[in-house]
Design an enzyme around this catalytic site. Structure first.
Site, PDB file in Angstrom:
ATOM      1  N   HIS A   1      -8.973  -0.377  -2.096  1.00 16.30           N
ATOM      2  CA  HIS A   1      -8.448   0.944  -2.402  1.00 16.30           C
ATOM      3  C   HIS A   1      -7.592   0.829  -3.651  1.00 16.30           C
ATOM      4  O   HIS A   1      -7.222  -0.255  -4.075  1.00 16.30           O
ATOM      5  CB  HIS A   1      -7.633   1.470  -1.225  1.00 16.30           C
ATOM      6  CG  HIS A   1      -8.453   1.644   0.012  1.00 16.30           C
ATOM      7  ND1 HIS A   1      -9.495   2.533   0.084  1.00 16.30           N
ATOM      8  CD2 HIS A   1      -8.393   1.031   1.213  1.00 16.30           C
ATOM      9  CE1 HIS A   1     -10.043   2.460   1.303  1.00 16.30           C
ATOM     10  NE2 HIS A   1      -9.399   1.559   2.000  1.00 16.30           N
TER      11      HIS A   1
ATOM     12  N   ARG B   1      -5.400  -4.733  12.028  1.00 18.95           N
ATOM     13  CA  ARG B   1      -5.961  -4.231  10.783  1.00 18.95           C
ATOM     14  C   ARG B   1      -5.751  -5.282   9.707  1.00 18.95           C
ATOM     15  O   ARG B   1      -4.802  -6.066   9.774  1.00 18.95           O
ATOM     16  CB  ARG B   1      -5.285  -2.918  10.338  1.00 18.95           C
ATOM     17  CG  ARG B   1      -5.488  -1.753  11.252  1.00 18.95           C
ATOM     18  CD  ARG B   1      -4.862  -0.490  10.677  1.00 18.95           C
ATOM     19  NE  ARG B   1      -5.573  -0.004   9.512  1.00 18.95           N
ATOM     20  CZ  ARG B   1      -6.653   0.788   9.554  1.00 18.95           C
ATOM     21  NH1 ARG B   1      -7.125   1.188  10.735  1.00 18.95           N
ATOM     22  NH2 ARG B   1      -7.239   1.191   8.462  1.00 18.95           N
TER      23      ARG B   1
ATOM     24  N   CYS C   1     -15.115   1.399   1.547  1.00 17.53           N
ATOM     25  CA  CYS C   1     -14.655   1.430   2.937  1.00 17.53           C
ATOM     26  C   CYS C   1     -15.667   2.169   3.830  1.00 17.53           C
ATOM     27  O   CYS C   1     -16.735   1.651   4.101  1.00 17.53           O
ATOM     28  CB  CYS C   1     -13.262   2.046   3.007  1.00 17.53           C
ATOM     29  SG  CYS C   1     -12.319   1.619   4.494  1.00 17.53           S
TER      30      CYS C   1
END
Length: 235
Positions: A195, A131, A96
């Site tokens: 993640h 997002r 990220c």
């Protein structure tokens, strides 16, 4: 102490570890210990020197906008050493924000431009009112391996011609929601928006990176044979 040791650097572990990215090192150590290899970890943070000759694996995790901006002011002091490490085929996992900061630049949600160190040529645009959130499944065309993860990012990353994706999207949005790519591979650098962290859920990738690190440091050992009996797990 084992005969074989991997020295790992965790860049800005005190700032860029929002989603438990340290779990990637835990997973790497889990597999390494099965073949009698130790993994020693050192945090390299604000004001610290990065010695590109010392480390065999580097983790650069993700953070929120504030932490990423703080890190962006210190990172140029380490830029040349990080670039040497990358160009000398050092294994690195960027997650990220760490993935973004290794590129040219990225835009925060409010439009603020944060300069990366241009170790690679990807760049990241923003999407102010959206997002990418959800489960992701990708497939790597070269290895035929599949990787699963969870994405949560507002950035839209675009790769350069000398970078290839970690995988092509089967499910989810990936780098930018447009070109079907997720993450990157450049030399022995792996970037991702996964993640979870990615190595704990994708033991196949953890073993792949572990073998690269070991072959680079101990080229006279048949690591393929040693790792052949290790089972890639998903936690």
């Amino acid at each position: 102490m084992s005969e074989y040791v991997i020295h790992a650097a965790h860049l800005y572990a005190d700032l860029m570890n929002t989603y438990g990215d340290y779990g990637n090192i835990v997973a790497l150590r889990y597999y390494a210990n099965q073949i009698g290899v130790d993994v020693d970890v050192e945090m390299v943070s604000l004001g610290d020197e990065f010695d590109d000759t010392k480390f065999d694996f580097v983790l650069f995790g993700g953070g929120q906008d504030y932490e990423e901006e703080v890190v962006s002011h210190d990172l140029p002091n380490k830029a040349e050493a990080i670039k040497r490490y990358i160009e000398n085929d050092g294994p690195l996992l960027g997650v990220c924000g760490g993935f973004q900061l290794l590129g040219q630049y990225f835009l925060l949600a409010d439009g603020t431009r944060i300069e990366g160190i241009a170790a690679m040529d990807h760049y990241t645009l923003n999407q102010p009112h959206n997002r990418f959130i959800g489960n992701v499944l990708v497939k790597n065309k070269e290895t035929k391996q599949e990787y699963r993860g969870f994405e949560n990012h507002q950035g839209r990353t675009f790769l350069s011609d000398d970078e290839r994706p970690l995988g092509n999207i089967v499910q989810g949005n990936g780098n930018n929601g447009e070109d079907g790519s997720e993450g990157l591979i450049y030399k022995n650098v792996y970037g991702t928006y996964f993640h979870g962290p990615i190595f704990t859920r994708n033991g196949n990738l953890a073993l792949r990176v572990l073998e690269i690190a070991l072959l680079r440091k101990y080229p006279d050992v048949d690591w393929g044979a040693k790792l052949a009996g290790v089972v890639a797990e998903s936690f």
